[in-house]
Design an enzyme around this catalytic site. Structure first.
Site: not given
Length: 399
Positions: A140, A225, A254
């Site tokens: 993802f 990532d 984030k």
């Protein structure tokens, strides 16, 4: 308004692209949030790790308010007095050479795809338009057309094609499969150190070290990532530190703003980042002074308030407590730091019903891939908070 009135507004006017729990939150502080009816909950999702520093951290809030009084946006057509210090501080914190700021995690992924392809053509000598990037099954990395095109989740990509070419998919955690997939046209390998959305899937010990060696051997750029795993979530600043490696490119986002503002960044060595020239990539909001001021403070409080160390200690305590729960519904508990998953047996009837029951006990968490519950509270959680959470989970899982 009461809860149902808010739900009715969302259902009438909003796109139905999410299926949240029917809790309408209005306030947050630290690890706790309150809904519009006054009920209090322990947040065990932390906005998918965007609020590692806790809800409404006072120092980050003060930095945001102070900068908002001076200057919020210049675009990159002009310079601002927050960008340079942000560059310096994030590079020193993460041992990076260069940084390219963006806004969302998906933008950071798109940025790294462009950058690595350009490096492949300009430095490695890959023929024009033939560059390949290898990714992992069950990844993802975001929801743009390019990114969902190399997803193996049918929900993410069915009905959205045609997709961007140039990607290969290999099994996650299988270093031999990675090496077998590499060709002279392979520019990069994009991988999550721990697969978050897939259900907190942790690769075998030594996987990242093996991947680092393979990429070095074949002149392939290693891209990690760390948008979910980074900035303390796994008990280290970056998850790569668990195997003592360094990626060529690292993606963070984030928690880079502590939940106050969309901020992401591509961290790079000089060789790869230097292929970008003026006009080839950018963002109106990327690197804006408000974002930079917020990010500088968000990074500082992680270190000053020892949140990373707390994530390691509380994560061990949380994992140990979950593994002591005796329930026929539980198949496996796994995690690293405060990135934890409880996978249920298929016969349990799905994880969502358990999330509903936990919400009824004052604890918010989220299911993924039908049978897995994730627990990822803010890194400021205390031992007493974890102990209370374990009591609620134990009660629900024994029911």
């Amino acid at each position: 308004m009461q809860t149902q009135a808010y739900l009715d507004l969302e259902n009438q006017y909003g796109a139905h692209n999410y299926k949240p729990l029917d809790v309408v939150l209005t306030r947050g502080e630290g690890v706790w949030v309150w809904d519009v009816d006054g009920r209090k909950y322990l947040d065990c999702l932390a906005a998918y790790s965007a609020v590692n520093q806790g809800h409404c951290h006072p120092k980050i809030m003060a930095a945001m308010q102070a900068q908002a009084r001076h200057l919020t946006l210049t675009s990159r057509a002009f310079r601002n007095d927050q960008l340079g210090p942000f560059y310096k501080e994030i590079c020193e914190l993460t041992r990076s050479h260069k940084v390219l700021p963006m806004n969302s995690g998906a933008e950071a992924v798109e940025t790294v795809i462009k950058t690595v392809r350009k490096w492949g053509y300009q430095v490695k000598g890959i023929p024009a338009d033939q560059a390949e990037i290898i990714v992992c099954a069950n990844n993802f990395h975001g929801r743009t057309i390019t990114i969902v095109g190399f997803s193996t989740d049918p929900t993410a990509h069915i009905g959205f094609g045609p997709f961007t070419p140039g990607f290969k998919v290999v099994p996650f955690g299988d270093a031999d499969a990675l090496e077998a997939a590499i060709t002279p046209n392979t520019a990069g390998f994009l991988v999550e150190p721990i697969q978050g959305e897939a259900g907190v899937i942790i690769p075998p010990d030594g996987y990242l070290k093996a991947v680092r060696a393979i990429c070095d051997r074949h002149n392939v750029v290693l891209i990690l990532d760390e948008i979910q795993t980074g900035l303390g979530r796994t008990g280290r600043l970056l998850a790569e530190e668990h195997e003592a490696i360094e990626a060529d490119l690292t993606l963070v986002g984030k928690a880079l703003s502590g939940g106050f503002y969309p901020v992401s960044a591509v961290l790079s060595n000089n060789e790869v980042m230097d292929v970008l020239q003026p006009g080839e990539h950018g963002s109106t909001f990327g690197g804006n002074p408000l974002a930079c001021a917020i990010a500088r403070t968000a990074m500082r409080v992680l270190k000053e308030e020892k949140m990373i160390e707390n994530a390691s200690e509380m994560g061990d305590y949380f994992l140990a407590g979950l593994r002591q729960i005796q329930s026929p519904h539980i198949r496996e508990v796994r995690g690293r730091g405060l990135m934890i998953a409880m996978e249920l047996v298929p016969e349990a009837g799905g994880a969502r019903q358990f999330c509903h029951r936990l919400a009824g006990k004052g604890m918010l968490c989220k299911e993924t891939h039908e049978n897995t519950i994730r627990f990822a509270p803010p890194l400021v959680i205390t031992k007493a908070d974890v102990a209370w959470a374990l009591e609620q989970i134990d009660a629900v899982m024994r029911d």
